[in-house]
Design a protein around this motif. Structure first.
Motif, PDB file in Angstrom:
ATOM      1  N   ALA A  55     -10.248   2.351  -2.689  1.00 61.16           N
ATOM      2  CA  ALA A  55     -10.124   2.606  -4.126  1.00 61.16           C
ATOM      3  C   ALA A  55     -10.059   1.302  -4.901  1.00 61.16           C
ATOM      4  N   PHE A  56      -9.318   0.342  -4.390  1.00 61.00           N
ATOM      5  CA  PHE A  56      -9.240  -0.955  -5.063  1.00 61.00           C
ATOM      6  C   PHE A  56     -10.595  -1.654  -5.052  1.00 61.00           C
ATOM      7  N   GLY A  57     -11.289  -1.590  -3.931  1.00 59.59           N
ATOM      8  CA  GLY A  57     -12.618  -2.194  -3.846  1.00 59.59           C
ATOM      9  C   GLY A  57     -13.599  -1.561  -4.817  1.00 59.59           C
ATOM     10  N   ASP A  58     -13.545  -0.236  -4.951  1.00 59.31           N
ATOM     11  CA  ASP A  58     -14.425   0.456  -5.892  1.00 59.31           C
ATOM     12  C   ASP A  58     -14.115   0.030  -7.328  1.00 59.31           C
ATOM     13  N   PHE A  59     -12.826  -0.114  -7.636  1.00 54.26           N
ATOM     14  CA  PHE A  59     -12.423  -0.550  -8.972  1.00 54.26           C
ATOM     15  C   PHE A  59     -12.954  -1.951  -9.274  1.00 54.26           C
ATOM     16  N   VAL A  60     -12.802  -2.860  -8.314  1.00 54.19           N
ATOM     17  CA  VAL A  60     -13.265  -4.240  -8.514  1.00 54.19           C
ATOM     18  C   VAL A  60     -14.777  -4.279  -8.712  1.00 54.19           C
ATOM     19  N   ALA A  98       1.297  -3.912   4.067  1.00 56.07           N
ATOM     20  CA  ALA A  98       2.448  -4.769   3.760  1.00 56.07           C
ATOM     21  C   ALA A  98       2.588  -4.987   2.256  1.00 56.07           C
ATOM     22  N   VAL A  99       1.475  -5.220   1.576  1.00 54.14           N
ATOM     23  CA  VAL A  99       1.521  -5.446   0.129  1.00 54.14           C
ATOM     24  C   VAL A  99       1.925  -4.173  -0.603  1.00 54.14           C
ATOM     25  N   GLN A 100       1.359  -3.040  -0.204  1.00 53.80           N
ATOM     26  CA  GLN A 100       1.697  -1.780  -0.853  1.00 53.80           C
ATOM     27  C   GLN A 100       3.177  -1.438  -0.653  1.00 53.80           C
ATOM     28  N   ALA A 101       3.706  -1.743   0.519  1.00 53.59           N
ATOM     29  CA  ALA A 101       5.133  -1.517   0.766  1.00 53.59           C
ATOM     30  C   ALA A 101       5.970  -2.437  -0.115  1.00 53.59           C
ATOM     31  N   ALA A 102       5.528  -3.677  -0.286  1.00 48.23           N
ATOM     32  CA  ALA A 102       6.245  -4.626  -1.151  1.00 48.23           C
ATOM     33  C   ALA A 102       6.274  -4.136  -2.592  1.00 48.23           C
ATOM     34  N   LEU A 103       5.146  -3.586  -3.055  1.00 49.84           N
ATOM     35  CA  LEU A 103       5.052  -3.120  -4.434  1.00 49.84           C
ATOM     36  C   LEU A 103       5.965  -1.930  -4.712  1.00 49.84           C
ATOM     37  N   ALA A 104       6.372  -1.224  -3.660  1.00 51.40           N
ATOM     38  CA  ALA A 104       7.256  -0.076  -3.812  1.00 51.40           C
ATOM     39  C   ALA A 104       8.733  -0.473  -3.839  1.00 51.40           C
ATOM     40  N   GLU A 105       9.023  -1.757  -3.599  1.00 46.20           N
ATOM     41  CA  GLU A 105      10.410  -2.222  -3.574  1.00 46.20           C
ATOM     42  C   GLU A 105      11.010  -2.217  -4.985  1.00 46.20           C
ATOM     43  N   PRO A 106      12.266  -1.802  -5.128  1.00 42.31           N
ATOM     44  CA  PRO A 106      12.915  -1.761  -6.451  1.00 42.31           C
ATOM     45  C   PRO A 106      12.893  -3.099  -7.182  1.00 42.31           C
ATOM     46  N   GLU A 107      13.071  -4.206  -6.462  1.00 40.37           N
ATOM     47  CA  GLU A 107      13.089  -5.520  -7.116  1.00 40.37           C
ATOM     48  C   GLU A 107      11.732  -5.855  -7.717  1.00 40.37           C
ATOM     49  N   ILE A 108      10.662  -5.532  -6.983  1.00 40.10           N
ATOM     50  CA  ILE A 108       9.310  -5.770  -7.509  1.00 40.10           C
ATOM     51  C   ILE A 108       9.073  -4.887  -8.737  1.00 40.10           C
ATOM     52  N   LYS A 109       9.486  -3.652  -8.662  1.00 39.55           N
ATOM     53  CA  LYS A 109       9.309  -2.751  -9.804  1.00 39.55           C
ATOM     54  C   LYS A 109      10.049  -3.270 -11.030  1.00 39.55           C
ATOM     55  N   ARG A 110      11.239  -3.837 -10.816  1.00 39.43           N
ATOM     56  CA  ARG A 110      12.022  -4.369 -11.938  1.00 39.43           C
ATOM     57  C   ARG A 110      11.298  -5.544 -12.602  1.00 39.43           C
ATOM     58  N   ILE A 111      10.803  -6.460 -11.790  1.00 43.09           N
ATOM     59  CA  ILE A 111      10.097  -7.626 -12.330  1.00 43.09           C
ATOM     60  C   ILE A 111       8.846  -7.191 -13.084  1.00 43.09           C
ATOM     61  N   GLN A 118       8.249  -4.340 -14.528  1.00 43.25           N
ATOM     62  CA  GLN A 118       8.627  -3.663 -15.770  1.00 43.25           C
ATOM     63  C   GLN A 118       8.979  -4.677 -16.849  1.00 43.25           C
ATOM     64  N   GLU A 119       9.663  -5.741 -16.473  1.00 38.05           N
ATOM     65  CA  GLU A 119      10.025  -6.785 -17.431  1.00 38.05           C
ATOM     66  C   GLU A 119       8.785  -7.453 -18.016  1.00 38.05           C
ATOM     67  N   GLN A 120       7.724  -7.507 -17.228  1.00 37.88           N
ATOM     68  CA  GLN A 120       6.491  -8.151 -17.679  1.00 37.88           C
ATOM     69  C   GLN A 120       5.510  -7.169 -18.312  1.00 37.88           C
ATOM     70  N   GLY A 121       5.915  -5.924 -18.455  1.00 38.98           N
ATOM     71  CA  GLY A 121       5.007  -4.923 -19.015  1.00 38.98           C
ATOM     72  C   GLY A 121       3.861  -4.583 -18.095  1.00 38.98           C
ATOM     73  N   ALA A 122       4.050  -4.816 -16.801  1.00 40.44           N
ATOM     74  CA  ALA A 122       2.984  -4.584 -15.828  1.00 40.44           C
ATOM     75  C   ALA A 122       3.199  -3.261 -15.109  1.00 40.44           C
ATOM     76  N   SER A 123       2.135  -2.737 -14.563  1.00 40.23           N
ATOM     77  CA  SER A 123       2.204  -1.521 -13.758  1.00 40.23           C
ATOM     78  C   SER A 123       1.320  -1.707 -12.539  1.00 40.23           C
ATOM     79  N   VAL A 124       1.459  -0.804 -11.590  1.00 35.13           N
ATOM     80  CA  VAL A 124       0.597  -0.844 -10.419  1.00 35.13           C
ATOM     81  C   VAL A 124       0.538   0.555  -9.820  1.00 35.13           C
ATOM     82  N   ASP A 125      -0.646   0.974  -9.447  1.00 33.43           N
ATOM     83  CA  ASP A 125      -0.828   2.246  -8.758  1.00 33.43           C
ATOM     84  C   ASP A 125      -1.017   1.964  -7.278  1.00 33.43           C
ATOM     85  N   LEU A 126      -0.202   2.581  -6.447  1.00 36.77           N
ATOM     86  CA  LEU A 126      -0.383   2.424  -5.015  1.00 36.77           C
ATOM     87  C   LEU A 126      -1.661   3.153  -4.628  1.00 36.77           C
TER      88      LEU A 126
END
Length: 328
Positions: A304-309, A276-289, A291-299
C-alpha cells in the motif's frame, strides 16, 4: 480429470500458503547483520530528523542493533538519495525520504536516482497536512470561494509565497491554479519560515503551510485558514473545510515521510523492517510526538505504501514538468 485438477489446485494453494508462512517466519527471525544507517538527506534539525529519530530509537531496541541517523544533505536531498541507492542491499542502509523526493528527478535533472525505480519502499512514517492560509488584514476573503473570485477578478494580484522553487508548496500553488483556472503571483522564499513571517507581517497575501505551524495564528485571528488539503477535516482546525468541501475537487497535498531501501534488498529484511517500523509507530510515545507536530500515520502494508509513493511520483512529476522544471 476433474478430480486430478482439483488435487493440483489444492496442492498449488497449499504450496503458496506454506511459502507465505515460511516468508513470515523468516521475517520475524531476521536481524540486521550489522549496525544500521538511516540517511536523512537534509541538514540536522529539520522535519525529517524530527520524525526519523524517535522511530529509529524504537527499531534499534526491537532489533538489538544500533541505528545511526546520519544527515547527508545537498542538492535538495538528492545526494543522500544517491548514497542509499548505491548501498549494499542488506537492509542496513536506508533513506528517510519525504514528498519532495517524489519529483526530484524532474526538479534536479542530475539527481542520479528515481524514488520508484531505484528504491524498495519499507514503511510510511508520518504525514503532515497543509492548508491555504491568508492574512485577513491584507486580503479580507472569508472563504476559498471568495479567494478564487478575487483572483479571477484581478489575475496576478494575489501574492502567494512558497518555501522555494520546486518545493511541495510551490507545486501546490500550481495545482491550485490548474484546478481553478486562476492566476496568482508566486513569491518563492528560502524556506517556509520566512514565507510565514512575511505573511504575518502583511508582505504576502497567502501561503500554503503545515497546519501545525499556523494553527495558533488561525485560532488567534492573525491568519485565516481557507481550506485544508486533506480528505477529511483536521482535528486541530475542525471548522476549516477541506478543498473538496469548499468546491475544489481532487486537491490533496501533504508533506509525507517514509523509509526506503536499495531496490535489490530481499523481501525478508524488507518485511522485518516494515514490521519493526509499524510496531514503533503504534507506541504511545510516538503517537504523542506525532500529535504535537500535527502529524498522522496510517498503519499500512508495504504494498500500500509503495502504491501511494508511485501515485505521488506520477502526479507531482507531471505537474513539475508543466511549470517549466527542471531547475539547473
Amino acid at each position: 480429470m476433474k478430480f486430478t485438477r482439483s488435487l493440483s489446485r489444492r496442492a498449488a494453494l497449499g504450496g503458496l500458503l506454506a511459502a507465505s508462512a515460511a516468508g513470515a517466519a523468516d521475517a520475524q527471525q531476521w536481524r540486521p547483520p550489522r549496525s544500521m544507517n538511516w540517511l536523512v538527506p537534509f541538514p540536522p534539525g529539520g522535519s525529517n530528523d524530527l520524525f526519523a529519530r524517535p522511530v529509529a530509537a524504537q527499531v534499534s531496541q526491537r532489533f538489538g542493533k544500533p541505528v545511526v541517523v546520519e544527515n547527508r544533505s545537498g542538492a535538495g536531498g538528492t545526494l543522500g538519495g544517491m548514497v542509499v541507492a548505491r548501498a549494499r542491499p542488506d537492509g542496513c542502509t536506508l533513506l528517510v525520504a519525504n514528498s519532495g523526493q517524489s519529483f526530484a528527478t524532474v526538479v534536479y535533472a542530475e539527481s542520479g536516482f528515481d524514488l520508484v525505480r531505484d528504491f524498495a519502499p519499507v514503511s510510511n512514517i508520518a504525514k503532515v497536512p497543509v492548508g491555504l492560509v491568508v492574512n485577513p488584514a491584507k486580503l479580507d476573503v472569508k472563504d476559498l470561494a471568495a479567494f478564487i473570485a478575487a483572483a479571477r477578478k484581478a489575475p496576478d494580484s494575489i501574492n502567494i509565497g512558497s518555501s522555494g522553487l520546486g518545493t511541495m508548496p510551490h507545486l501546490a500553488i500550481e495545482l491550485l491554479q490548474r484546478r481553478t483556472g486562476i492566476k496568482l503571483t508566486h513569491v518563492p522564499y528560502r524556506g517556509g519560515g520566512p514565507a510565514l513571517q512575511d505573511l504575518l507581517a502583511g508582505q504576502l497575501d497567502a501561503t500554503f503551510q503545515p497546519l501545525s505551524t499556523v494553527a495558533s495564528y488561525v485560532q488567534s485571528g492573525r491568519l485565516r485558514a481557507l481550506a485544508v488539503a486533506t480528505t477529511k477535516r483536521e482535528s486541530m482546525l475542525p471548522a476549516v473545510p477541506t478543498f473538496a468541501e469548499a468546491g475544489v475537487k481532487d486537491f490533496e497535498v501533504s508533506t509525507w515521510y517514509g523509509l526506503f531501501a536499495p531496490r535489490a534488498t530481499p523481501a525478508v529484511p524488507l518485511d522485518a523492517l516494515h514490521a519493526a517500523v509499524q510496531a514503533a509507530l503504534a507506541e504511545p510515545e510516538i503517537k504523542r510526538i506525532w500529535q504535537e507536530q500535527g502529524a498522522s500515520v496510517d498503519l499500512e502494508s508495504r504494498q500500500a505504501f509503495g502504491d501511494f509513493v508511485k501515485a505521488e511520483v506520477e502526479r507531482w512529476s507531471a505537474i513539475a514538468r508543466t511549470i517549466g522544471l527542471p531547475m539547473e
